[in-house]
Design an enzyme around this catalytic site. Structure first.
Site, mmCIF file in Angstrom:
data_model
loop_
_atom_site.group_PDB
_atom_site.id
_atom_site.type_symbol
_atom_site.label_atom_id
_atom_site.label_comp_id
_atom_site.label_asym_id
_atom_site.label_seq_id
_atom_site.Cartn_x
_atom_site.Cartn_y
_atom_site.Cartn_z
ATOM 1 N N ASP A 42 -5.378 0.612 8.444
ATOM 2 C CA ASP A 42 -5.107 0.067 7.093
ATOM 3 C C ASP A 42 -5.808 -0.867 6.767
ATOM 4 O O ASP A 42 -5.823 -0.938 5.501
ATOM 5 C CB ASP A 42 -3.890 0.389 6.600
ATOM 6 N N LYS A 91 0.954 -1.036 0.288
ATOM 7 C CA LYS A 91 0.088 -0.130 0.143
ATOM 8 C C LYS A 91 0.513 1.720 -0.097
ATOM 9 O O LYS A 91 1.271 1.140 0.794
ATOM 10 C CB LYS A 91 -0.589 -0.028 1.241
HETATM 11 O O1 C5P Z 1 -3.747 1.087 13.787
HETATM 12 P P1 C5P Z 1 -2.990 0.891 13.255
HETATM 13 O O2 C5P Z 1 -1.906 -0.236 14.187
HETATM 14 O O3 C5P Z 1 -2.507 0.455 11.939
HETATM 15 O O4 C5P Z 1 -1.738 1.786 13.897
HETATM 16 C C1 C5P Z 1 -0.490 2.325 14.999
HETATM 17 C C2 C5P Z 1 -0.149 3.530 15.759
HETATM 18 O O5 C5P Z 1 -0.138 4.259 14.578
HETATM 19 C C3 C5P Z 1 -1.622 3.434 16.417
HETATM 20 O O6 C5P Z 1 -1.669 2.602 17.903
HETATM 21 C C4 C5P Z 1 -1.951 4.982 17.098
HETATM 22 O O7 C5P Z 1 -0.866 4.982 17.566
HETATM 23 C C5 C5P Z 1 -0.707 5.457 15.292
HETATM 24 N N1 C5P Z 1 -2.050 6.041 14.325
HETATM 25 C C6 C5P Z 1 -3.418 6.726 14.962
HETATM 26 N N2 C5P Z 1 -4.470 7.686 13.612
HETATM 27 C C7 C5P Z 1 -4.438 6.394 12.579
HETATM 28 C C8 C5P Z 1 -3.352 5.694 12.671
HETATM 29 C C9 C5P Z 1 -2.498 5.508 13.700
HETATM 30 O O8 C5P Z 1 -2.511 7.777 16.198
HETATM 31 N N3 C5P Z 1 -5.363 6.922 11.933
#
Ligand code: C5P
Length: 275
Positions: free
Chosen positions: A127, A10
């Site tokens: 994602d 991605k």
């Molecule tokens: O959900 P994912 O594991 O991909 O996201 C990793 C981290 O990135 C989250 O725990 C958060 O700290 C940050 N994040 C965020 N806002 C988003 C996506 C991710 O702050 N929209």
């Protein structure tokens, strides 16, 4: 029965951070595309869950419940033997984990005939929803609002990663300005690759500066990509450290990737077509 699914990289062509929710998650406005390079996931019915990780990027990838692929498969309540072939670097801003999880969900859905995704599927990662779409999309909210962007002209790129893992939470945390302008309410109808590249160049990845602060080598990657013959734009994807350069043709991208791979043998470098 064995089901195999491709898990494309991605790439965030743009990544505008437009705000922050009370729970800490950031509001985004991002144009996301998918590359013709990626990982591969296969699932096969068996007695007891297991995960094998193979491929050139397998080193260090967990083979237990901590892997998103395992957690995605476990949502289906049907033991499977999973093989994850890793070609993409991990913690690299190109959705490796989310794309692998989405591919696993699709493979399990195929294997079980269960078309409705189990509860908890999209919560595997921010994602995952866009990775289930697997086509050019505009992603908003914290990643839960995904709209396909049809008729995107193809983009020809070089992807480069300096083999430094950048943890996403740390990059978001280091972002000082949380409220930045979104993309235009209505995206243009780009008539051709060059016009799309010019438009992408006028947009941003707001995580670039905090990611460079955490891993200064990202600035070198961007500079090296920008200096390649025919490069029209160089930018970071996601929270890094993978960056991309865009070219007018696939031939130009192939030649530039070969040049960069030779100059930086320690980096992960590949040509790619985005759609
Ligand atoms: O959900 P994912 O594991 O991909 O996201 C990793 C981290 O990135 C989250 O725990 C958060 O700290 C940050 N994040 C965020 N806002 C988003 C996506 C991710 O702050 N929209």
């Amino acid at each position: 029965m064995l089901t195999k699914v491709f898990a494309p990289a991605k790439v965030n062509l743009t990544l505008h951070v437009t705000g922050q929710r009370k729970d800490g998650y950031h509001l985004l406005d991002s144009l996301v595309v998918f590359a013709d390079v990626g990982d591969r996931v296969s699932v096969m019915e068996t007695e007891e869950m297991r995960l094998d990780v193979t491929g050139p990027m397998a080193s260090g990838v967990p083979t237990d419940q901590s892997n998103l692929v395992w957690r995605a498969a476990a949502l289906f309540d049907r033991p499977v033997a999973i093989t994850l072939s890793k070609y993409l670097p991990a913690a690299a801003g190109i959705g490796g984990g989310s794309s692998d999880a989405a591919a696993t969900l699709l493979a399990m859905s195929d294997l079980t005939g269960q078309t409705r995704l189990p509860e908890g599927s999209v919560e595997l990662g921010a994602d995952v929803r866009v990775c289930l779409m697997r086509r050019a999309s505009r992603m908003q909210g914290i990643g839960e609002v995904v709209e396909p962007v049809p008729n995107l002209p193809p983009l020809f790129a070089v992807l480069a990663n300096p083999r430094v893992e950048v943890p996403t939470p740390a990059v978001f945390k280091a972002l000082t300005a949380k409220e930045n302008p979104p993309m235009a309410l209505k995206l243009p109808k780009w008539q051709g690759t060059r016009i799309l590249i010019d438009w992408v160049a006028s947009q941003r990845n707001d995580l670039e500066a905090p990611a460079i602060a955490a891993a200064p080598i990202i600035a070198d990657v961007i500079a090296s990509l920008a200096a390649l013959p025919g490069a029209r734009l160089a930018r970071m994807s996601g929270s890094g450290a993978t960056c991309f350069a865009l070219f007018d043709t696939r031939e130009a991208a192939d030649a530039a990737a070969a040049t960069l791979a030779q100059a930086q043998p320690e980096w992960w470098v590949t040509p790619a077509t985005f759609s």
